[in-house]
Design a protein around this motif. Structure first.
Motif, short mmCIF file in Angstrom:
data_model
loop_
_atom_site.label_atom_id
_atom_site.label_comp_id
_atom_site.label_asym_id
_atom_site.label_seq_id
_atom_site.Cartn_x
_atom_site.Cartn_y
_atom_site.Cartn_z
N MET A 1 1.38 41.32 -48.50
CA MET A 1 0.61 41.88 -49.61
C MET A 1 -0.73 41.17 -49.69
SD MET A 1 1.37 41.68 -53.70
CE MET A 1 1.81 39.98 -53.61
N ASN A 2 -1.78 41.90 -49.43
CA ASN A 2 -3.14 41.40 -49.63
C ASN A 2 -3.73 42.13 -50.81
OD1 ASN A 2 -3.00 39.78 -47.34
ND2 ASN A 2 -3.78 41.39 -46.02
N ILE A 3 -4.49 41.42 -51.63
CA ILE A 3 -5.19 42.03 -52.75
C ILE A 3 -6.66 41.70 -52.59
CG2 ILE A 3 -5.43 42.12 -55.26
CD1 ILE A 3 -2.50 41.02 -55.35
N PHE A 4 -7.49 42.73 -52.54
CA PHE A 4 -8.94 42.57 -52.43
C PHE A 4 -9.56 42.96 -53.75
CE2 PHE A 4 -7.57 43.17 -48.08
CZ PHE A 4 -8.30 42.22 -47.40
N LEU A 5 -10.34 42.04 -54.33
CA LEU A 5 -11.06 42.30 -55.57
C LEU A 5 -12.48 42.69 -55.22
CD1 LEU A 5 -9.77 39.30 -57.71
CD2 LEU A 5 -8.83 41.62 -57.57
N ILE A 6 -12.90 43.85 -55.70
CA ILE A 6 -14.26 44.33 -55.46
C ILE A 6 -14.93 44.59 -56.80
CG2 ILE A 6 -13.66 45.34 -53.22
CD1 ILE A 6 -13.75 48.13 -54.62
N GLY A 7 -16.25 44.69 -56.78
CA GLY A 7 -17.01 45.00 -57.98
C GLY A 7 -18.35 44.31 -57.94
N PRO A 8 -19.22 44.67 -58.87
CA PRO A 8 -20.56 44.07 -58.92
C PRO A 8 -20.50 42.58 -59.23
CG PRO A 8 -20.43 46.02 -60.34
CD PRO A 8 -19.03 45.69 -59.90
N MET A 9 -21.63 41.92 -59.05
CA MET A 9 -21.72 40.50 -59.40
C MET A 9 -21.40 40.33 -60.88
SD MET A 9 -25.82 39.72 -59.58
CE MET A 9 -26.29 40.55 -58.08
N ALA A 10 -20.75 39.23 -61.17
CA ALA A 10 -20.44 38.80 -62.55
C ALA A 10 -19.34 39.63 -63.21
CB ALA A 10 -21.70 38.77 -63.42
N THR A 11 -18.51 40.30 -62.42
CA THR A 11 -17.36 40.99 -63.00
C THR A 11 -16.17 40.06 -63.12
OG1 THR A 11 -16.68 41.84 -60.84
CG2 THR A 11 -18.00 43.30 -62.23
N GLY A 12 -16.27 38.87 -62.55
CA GLY A 12 -15.19 37.90 -62.65
C GLY A 12 -14.24 37.90 -61.47
N VAL B 1 -8.59 46.33 -55.72
CA VAL B 1 -8.73 46.35 -57.17
C VAL B 1 -10.21 46.23 -57.52
CG1 VAL B 1 -8.14 45.20 -59.34
CG2 VAL B 1 -6.45 45.31 -57.48
N TYR B 2 -10.71 47.23 -58.23
CA TYR B 2 -12.10 47.25 -58.67
C TYR B 2 -12.15 46.67 -60.09
CZ TYR B 2 -16.32 49.57 -60.65
OH TYR B 2 -17.50 49.87 -61.30
N LEU B 3 -12.80 45.52 -60.24
CA LEU B 3 -13.02 44.94 -61.55
C LEU B 3 -14.27 45.57 -62.14
CD1 LEU B 3 -12.32 41.12 -61.05
CD2 LEU B 3 -10.77 42.89 -61.89
N ASN B 4 -14.08 46.30 -63.21
CA ASN B 4 -15.16 47.01 -63.86
C ASN B 4 -15.53 46.30 -65.15
OD1 ASN B 4 -16.99 49.00 -64.53
ND2 ASN B 4 -15.45 50.38 -65.36
N THR B 5 -16.77 45.92 -65.27
CA THR B 5 -17.26 45.24 -66.46
C THR B 5 -18.61 45.87 -66.82
OG1 THR B 5 -16.24 43.21 -65.66
CG2 THR B 5 -17.82 42.98 -67.44
N PRO B 6 -18.84 46.20 -68.09
CA PRO B 6 -20.11 46.82 -68.47
C PRO B 6 -21.32 45.96 -68.07
CG PRO B 6 -18.55 46.92 -70.28
CD PRO B 6 -17.93 46.05 -69.23
N LEU B 7 -22.39 46.62 -67.71
CA LEU B 7 -23.61 45.95 -67.25
C LEU B 7 -24.10 44.92 -68.25
CD1 LEU B 7 -25.98 45.61 -65.30
CD2 LEU B 7 -27.05 47.60 -66.38
N GLY B 8 -24.12 45.25 -69.53
CA GLY B 8 -24.61 44.31 -70.54
C GLY B 8 -23.83 43.01 -70.55
N TYR C 1 -24.68 41.03 -67.38
CA TYR C 1 -26.01 40.43 -67.50
C TYR C 1 -25.94 39.14 -68.32
CZ TYR C 1 -31.01 39.94 -68.29
OH TYR C 1 -32.29 39.46 -68.34
N LYS C 2 -25.17 39.14 -69.40
CA LYS C 2 -25.00 37.93 -70.21
C LYS C 2 -24.36 36.81 -69.39
CE LYS C 2 -24.16 40.42 -74.49
NZ LYS C 2 -23.11 40.77 -75.44
N ARG C 3 -23.39 37.17 -68.56
CA ARG C 3 -22.65 36.17 -67.79
C ARG C 3 -23.50 35.45 -66.76
NH1 ARG C 3 -17.00 39.34 -66.27
NH2 ARG C 3 -16.27 39.61 -68.41
N ILE C 4 -24.55 36.08 -66.29
CA ILE C 4 -25.33 35.47 -65.20
C ILE C 4 -26.52 34.66 -65.70
CG2 ILE C 4 -24.66 37.19 -63.50
CD1 ILE C 4 -27.53 38.36 -63.91
N GLN C 5 -26.64 34.49 -66.99
CA GLN C 5 -27.75 33.71 -67.52
C GLN C 5 -27.44 32.22 -67.41
OE1 GLN C 5 -30.56 35.31 -68.20
NE2 GLN C 5 -29.44 37.17 -67.70
N PRO C 6 -28.33 31.40 -66.94
CA PRO C 6 -29.61 31.74 -66.29
C PRO C 6 -29.38 32.33 -64.90
CG PRO C 6 -29.22 29.39 -66.13
CD PRO C 6 -28.07 29.96 -66.92
#
Length: 170
Positions: free
Chosen positions: A1-12, A97-104, A107-112
């Motif tokens: 069993m392999n699990i691959f997590l995909i998604g944009p930066m800062a989705t966790g 598994v696609y981790l989906n997190t709203p853009l806003g 954006y908060k998570r990547i500051q600075p």
């Protein structure tokens, strides 16, 4: 069993991946960490010296090196899905598994913004939106399961485990 997590930066992906691997008692690999380890450089330095194309080549190599492993959790970089061969490898070798997190929220998570080479030129929020416009349809098409990760690591991890357990029963 392999699990691959995909998604944009800062989705966790790294955070959830680490917790998920611990709970499933599986090894955890973060492709960004492996790239840095192999290159003996951090991501901004790789981008500076080799550009995004050099980084993406290293990313593809790391994913291929993981091909010999089984029973693992892998957090991929946000742009890994831009390579067709990476997508094929991921889809053929595990549950995606696609981790989906709203853009806003992301954006908060990547500051600075330090350590995010793709966001250093121009308005970071707009760049993230442009990347989403291109990548989100790929994440959605590639995913076996989509889960919202707006904040509660435990709840997100639990939903992924429930999905994995359900897939085992089928």
């Amino acid at each position: 069993m392999n699990i691959f997590l995909i998604g944009p930066m800062a989705t966790g992906k790294s955070c959830i991946g680490n917790v998920l691997a611990q709970r499933l008692r599986l090894p955890f690999y973060d492709t960004d960490d492996l790239i840095c380890l192999h290159a003996a450089m951090d991501i901004p330095t790789i981008f500076e010296k080799e550009g995004e194309s050099g980084f993406r080549k290293r990313e593809a190599t790391v994913l291929r090196e993981l091909a010999d492993h089984r029973d693992m959790v892998v957090a991929t970089g946000g742009g890994a899905v831009m390579d067709e061969q990476n997508c094929k490898y991921i889809k053929e070798n595990g549950t995606v598994v696609y981790l989906n997190t709203p853009l806003g929220e992301r954006y908060k998570r990547i500051q600075p913004l330090s350590g995010r080479p793709l966001l250093m030129d121009g308005n970071a929020h707009e760049v993230m939106q442009e990347l989403d416009n291109i990548r989100v349809p790929i994440y959605q098409a590639l995913a076996d399961f989509v889960v919202d990760n707006s904040g509660d690591v435990d709840a997100t991890t639990r939903r992924i485990i429930e999905y994995i357990n359900e897939m085992k029963r089928l």
